[in-house]
Design a protein around this motif. Structure first.
Motif, mmCIF file in Angstrom:
data_model
loop_
_atom_site.group_PDB
_atom_site.id
_atom_site.type_symbol
_atom_site.label_atom_id
_atom_site.label_comp_id
_atom_site.label_asym_id
_atom_site.label_seq_id
_atom_site.Cartn_x
_atom_site.Cartn_y
_atom_site.Cartn_z
ATOM 1 N N MET A 70 0.834 -1.201 0.000
ATOM 2 C CA MET A 70 0.000 0.000 0.000
ATOM 3 C C MET A 70 0.873 1.257 0.000
ATOM 4 O O MET A 70 0.600 2.219 -0.716
ATOM 5 C CB MET A 70 -0.928 -0.010 1.215
ATOM 6 N N LYS A 71 1.951 1.233 0.777
ATOM 7 C CA LYS A 71 2.869 2.375 0.807
ATOM 8 C C LYS A 71 3.490 2.595 -0.565
ATOM 9 O O LYS A 71 3.628 3.743 -1.004
ATOM 10 C CB LYS A 71 3.963 2.150 1.856
ATOM 11 N N ILE A 72 3.851 1.515 -1.231
ATOM 12 C CA ILE A 72 4.424 1.633 -2.581
ATOM 13 C C ILE A 72 3.406 2.276 -3.526
ATOM 14 O O ILE A 72 3.747 3.172 -4.307
ATOM 15 C CB ILE A 72 4.889 0.256 -3.104
ATOM 16 N N ASP A 73 2.164 1.831 -3.442
ATOM 17 C CA ASP A 73 1.108 2.427 -4.279
ATOM 18 C C ASP A 73 0.974 3.920 -3.998
ATOM 19 O O ASP A 73 0.823 4.721 -4.925
ATOM 20 C CB ASP A 73 -0.239 1.731 -4.042
ATOM 21 N N MET A 74 1.032 4.304 -2.735
ATOM 22 C CA MET A 74 0.925 5.720 -2.379
ATOM 23 C C MET A 74 2.127 6.508 -2.893
ATOM 24 O O MET A 74 1.969 7.613 -3.422
ATOM 25 C CB MET A 74 0.772 5.882 -0.865
ATOM 26 N N GLU A 75 3.304 5.923 -2.748
ATOM 27 C CA GLU A 75 4.515 6.600 -3.240
ATOM 28 C C GLU A 75 4.432 6.821 -4.742
ATOM 29 O O GLU A 75 4.840 7.871 -5.239
ATOM 30 C CB GLU A 75 5.754 5.785 -2.878
ATOM 31 N N GLU A 76 3.925 5.835 -5.483
ATOM 32 C CA GLU A 76 3.783 5.966 -6.937
ATOM 33 C C GLU A 76 2.846 7.108 -7.312
ATOM 34 O O GLU A 76 2.978 7.695 -8.387
ATOM 35 C CB GLU A 76 3.288 4.662 -7.549
#
Length: 86
Positions: A70-76
Motif C-alpha cells: 500500500m505504501k508503494i502504491d501511495m509513493e507511486e
C-alpha cells in the motif's frame, strides 16, 4: 451535518489505490475505507474528505501485512504518507 463530499484529488487517489486491491477484496475495501475516510472528516466537524482522511483510512482499515504494498502504491501517486504520521 451536511452530506460529505470528497476533495477531487483525494477521491482520484482513493480510486487508483482501490483499483490495485485484488478484485475479490475490492468491494469490501471500498466500503470500509470510504466509510472510515468519511468518519474521519466528520470527527473533525468537516464536510469534505481530505487526502489525510483517505491516507488515515487506508492505514486504519488495511491489515498490517499489506501496508508495504500500500505504501508503494501511495509513493507511486506522490502521496507522502509520512507527513500524516504513518
Amino acid at each position: 451535518m451536511a452530506d460529505i463530499v470528497w476533495d477531487k484529488t483525494a477521491k482520484e487517489n482513493f480510486e487508483v489505490i482501490l483499483a490495485k486491491i485484488p478484485v475479490f477484496l475490492r468491494s469490501i475495501a471500498d466500503k470500509k475505507v470510504s466509510h472510515r475516510a468519511e468518519m474521519n472528516a466528520r470527527s473533525d466537524n468537516r464536510s469534505e474528505v481530505s487526502q489525510k482522511d483517505v491516507v488515515d483510512a487506508f492505514f486504519m482499515e488495511t491489515p498490517f501485512g499489506f501496508h508495504g504494498p500500500m505504501k508503494i502504491d501511495m509513493e507511486e501517486l506522490g502521496i507522502d504518507y509520512e507527513k500524516y504520521g504513518h
